[in-house]
Design a protein around this motif. Structure first.
Motif, PDB file in Angstrom:
ATOM      1  N   LEU A 189       0.666  -1.215  -0.026  1.00  0.00           N
ATOM      2  CA  LEU A 189       0.007   0.236   0.021  1.00  0.00           C
ATOM      3  C   LEU A 189       0.808   1.280  -0.123  1.00  0.00           C
ATOM      4  N   ALA A 190       2.087   0.998   0.688  1.00  0.00           N
ATOM      5  CA  ALA A 190       2.824   2.269   0.691  1.00  0.00           C
ATOM      6  C   ALA A 190       3.117   2.843  -0.831  1.00  0.00           C
ATOM      7  N   GLY A 191       2.913   4.198  -0.997  1.00  0.00           N
ATOM      8  CA  GLY A 191       3.276   4.704  -2.190  1.00  0.00           C
ATOM      9  C   GLY A 191       2.095   4.705  -3.176  1.00  0.00           C
ATOM     10  N   THR A 192       1.049   3.997  -2.935  1.00  0.00           N
ATOM     11  CA  THR A 192       0.012   4.155  -3.912  1.00  0.00           C
ATOM     12  C   THR A 192      -0.970   5.135  -3.641  1.00  0.00           C
ATOM     13  N   GLY A 193      -0.755   6.133  -2.682  1.00  0.00           N
ATOM     14  CA  GLY A 193      -1.614   7.176  -2.588  1.00  0.00           C
ATOM     15  C   GLY A 193      -2.695   6.980  -1.332  1.00  0.00           C
ATOM     16  N   VAL A 194      -2.350   5.822  -0.718  1.00  0.00           N
ATOM     17  CA  VAL A 194      -3.406   5.587   0.389  1.00  0.00           C
ATOM     18  C   VAL A 194      -2.907   6.436   1.475  1.00  0.00           C
ATOM     19  N   ASP A 195      -3.849   7.036   2.344  1.00  0.00           N
ATOM     20  CA  ASP A 195      -3.480   7.935   3.286  1.00  0.00           C
ATOM     21  C   ASP A 195      -2.590   7.321   4.607  1.00  0.00           C
ATOM     22  N   ASP A 196      -2.919   6.154   4.901  1.00  0.00           N
ATOM     23  CA  ASP A 196      -2.605   5.695   6.159  1.00  0.00           C
ATOM     24  C   ASP A 196      -2.375   4.176   6.153  1.00  0.00           C
ATOM     25  N   PRO A 197      -1.276   3.918   5.235  1.00  0.00           N
ATOM     26  CA  PRO A 197      -0.965   2.313   5.110  1.00  0.00           C
ATOM     27  C   PRO A 197      -0.995   1.481   6.186  1.00  0.00           C
TER      28      PRO A 197
END
Ligand SMILES: C[S@@+](CC[C@H](N)C(=O)[O-])C[C@H]1O[C@@H](n2cnc3c(N)ncnc32)[C@H](O)[C@@H]1O
Length: 294
Positions: free
Chosen positions: A16-24
């Protein structure tokens, strides 16, 4: 080597990191909870145990969906609303915290009756408001939940089943606003509550909302007030003389909605704030206060 649950959570967070998810980290925890069937505390206890391979794959598949921008609530297929854990998917609006306030005002109005009450939830979607009322007022309540969308009502029915025998207190009906209700309810409803669509057609919504949530649950028409107008104008035919109308509104709609309520003949009308202090709820009573003058 088989991965532990901690490894699974790390994999999901990394995906999820770096995909634009606020709080991975938060989303990874919720995804692994969903894939493992454990809640957060259990996950901590079992963190160093080997994960079931199928649950590992399932967690990564959910993370892939989340990484495309699909809201976490749809990815895990559930979301909390007051005391409930509701099933949600793309057929329904994701229940919002401000709507928990709306439901709370309706529940308080029912509690204030001092007797069993009848409630209508117009545009029930996932069933959030209606089922919160059942959960918190049962057995002192009869609830009618309506929606124009058969898809939404399928979700509401699944959530109703989750209430077990308390679910017998609620009826789910399909149709356009008040048209869905049986004539026998006219003049018998203590509280009408609704979170109708109140976004104007030309209003720009956040992408996660515009791309994923049902447009019919959000957009009302050119002004954004069309659905609220229908709900306010029709209420009197269904409410008891002392009945209360509770309607969620957009934060800039307070003045316009107060005028609608007064023009419709409500004796009292006020705008209540949500948890962040924004004007978000019309609370109107049909005749309360009139007989007590002098
Ligand atoms: C903002 S959503 C609210 C859903 C749910 N009550 C909640 O608060 O999470 C509005 C709902 O109104 C329903 N709706 C839209 N037009 C309608 C109509 N003409 N008659 C009845 N329901 C309608 C939509 O299908 C949607 O479920």
């Amino acid at each position: 080597v088989t991965a532990t649950w901690r490894d699974v959570e790390d994999d999901v967070r990394a995906l999820l990191a770096g995909t634009g998810v606020d709080d991975p980290a938060h989303d990874a925890r919720r995804i692994v909870e969903q894939a493992s069937g454990w809640d957060g505390a259990e996950l901590v206890v079992h963190a160093d145990e080997h994960a079931v391979a199928r649950a590992h794959e399932a967690a990564l598949a959910l993370a892939e969906r989340r990484s495309t921008g699909e809201p976490l609530q749809y990815v895990i297929g559930r979301w909390g609303f007051r005391t409930l854990d509701l099933m949600v998917d793309r057929r329904v609006l994701i229940p919002r915290p401000e709507t928990e306030v709306v439901a709370g005002i309706a529940i308080d109005a029912l509690a204030g009756l001092g007797r069993d009450g009848v409630v209508v939830d117009l545009g029930t979607g996932s069933g959030a408001i209606a089922l919160a009322v059942v959960a918190e007022r049962w057995p002192h309540v009869e609830v009618w939940a309506s929606d124009a969308s058969p898809d939404a009502l399928a979700v509401a029915r699944a959530n109703l089943a989750g209430l077990g025998r308390r679910g017998a207190a609620a009826r789910i009906v399909e149709g356009d606003w008040y048209d869905a209700l049986p004539d026998a309810l006219r003049g018998r409803v203590d509280v009408i509550v609704s979170n109708p669509p109140y976004v104007a057609a030309n209003e720009v919504l956040p992408l996660a909302v515009a791309d994923w949530e049902p447009a019919a649950a959000l957009v009302s028409g050119p002004t954004g007030l069309e659905a609220i107008e229908r709900v306010v104008a029709g209420a009197h035919e269904w409410l008891t003389d002392a009945g209360t109308l509770v309607v969620e509104i957009g934060e800039t709609q307070g003045d316009a909605v107060l005028t609608l309520a007064t023009d419709a003949g409500f004796a009292t009308a006020r705008i209540a704030p949500d948890l962040t202090g924004r004007d978000r709820v019309l609370v109107a009573t049909w005749a309360a206060g009139r007989p007590t003058r002098g």
